[in-house]
Design an enzyme around this catalytic site. Structure first.
Site, mmCIF file in Angstrom:
data_model
loop_
_atom_site.group_PDB
_atom_site.id
_atom_site.type_symbol
_atom_site.label_atom_id
_atom_site.label_comp_id
_atom_site.label_asym_id
_atom_site.label_seq_id
_atom_site.Cartn_x
_atom_site.Cartn_y
_atom_site.Cartn_z
ATOM 1 N N CYS A 57 -14.139 1.131 -40.305
ATOM 2 C CA CYS A 57 -15.482 0.867 -40.333
ATOM 3 C C CYS A 57 -15.941 -0.267 -41.595
ATOM 4 O O CYS A 57 -14.960 -0.621 -42.298
ATOM 5 C CB CYS A 57 -16.549 2.097 -40.795
ATOM 6 N N GLU A 59 -17.839 -0.185 -43.755
ATOM 7 C CA GLU A 59 -18.195 0.751 -45.275
ATOM 8 C C GLU A 59 -16.837 0.785 -46.282
ATOM 9 O O GLU A 59 -17.079 0.442 -47.443
ATOM 10 C CB GLU A 59 -18.614 2.073 -45.104
ATOM 11 N N CYS A 93 -21.189 6.872 -40.105
ATOM 12 C CA CYS A 93 -20.664 7.810 -39.365
ATOM 13 C C CYS A 93 -19.912 8.876 -40.243
ATOM 14 O O CYS A 93 -20.186 8.859 -41.368
ATOM 15 C CB CYS A 93 -19.234 7.252 -38.690
ATOM 16 N N CYS A 96 -17.640 7.996 -42.832
ATOM 17 C CA CYS A 96 -17.951 7.142 -44.143
ATOM 18 C C CYS A 96 -18.793 7.775 -44.899
ATOM 19 O O CYS A 96 -19.021 7.875 -46.084
ATOM 20 C CB CYS A 96 -18.856 5.945 -43.559
ATOM 21 N N TYR A 130 -16.962 19.408 -46.505
ATOM 22 C CA TYR A 130 -15.604 19.360 -47.091
ATOM 23 C C TYR A 130 -15.364 18.912 -48.443
ATOM 24 O O TYR A 130 -15.923 17.734 -48.619
ATOM 25 C CB TYR A 130 -14.776 18.809 -46.115
HETATM 26 ZN ZN ZN Z 1 -17.744 4.784 -40.599
#
Ligand code: ZN
Length: 147
Positions: A57, A59, A93, A96, A130
């Protein structure tokens, strides 16, 4: 989740993310731009890198660029997709969200929910998350060994 309206500085970050997507790029390979404002006030950008089998991605590309430049604390993040000459905010997402929870839990992440754009703290975007060994504690720096 507590949401906060966007400021002028947030809108400038959106434009910086849009600016990362240049006209000569292949939009199938680089369709998302990201901008991250570090604690220093400097802005770092990245684009996603699509490839066969794996495509990070935008990010993590922008975050890595910021870290490579010496930035250790992050104020705000936005990812966008182009819409005409403008941009539409793209919510991060799950991967990320975990990334920013690990590296910048206090950073503002600009997100979209339907037509509404707002920002929320990274630590609030992944409830019951997590907790990895890579995570920095809220308020700590993303430096050596997460300290
Ligand atoms: Zn992402």
């Amino acid at each position: 989740m507590k949401s906060t309206p966007l400021t002028k500085a947030d809108r400038e970050l959106v434009l910086a993310a849009r600016g990362a997507l240049r006209a000569d790029m292949n939009p199938r390979r680089h369709g998302v731009g990201c901008a991250i404002r570090g604690e220093s006030g400097r802005v770092y950008v990245g684009v996603n890198v699509e490839a066969c089998g794996y495509g990070p991605c935008a990010e993590p590309i922008a975050l890595g660029s910021a870290i490579a430049a010496g930035e250790r604390r992050f104020e705000s993040v936005v990812a966008v997709v182009p819409r005409g000459k403008g941009a539409e905010v793209l919510s991060p997402c799950g991967n990320c969200r975990q990334l920013f929870l690990d590296y910048a839990p206090d950073a503002w992440i600009i997100v979209r929910d339907g037509k509404r754009e707002f920002k929320a703290r990274a630590k609030d975007l992944l409830p019951a998350a997590y907790r990895s060994g890579f995570a920095v504690k809220a308020g700590n720096r993303a430096g050596r060994n997460g300290k």
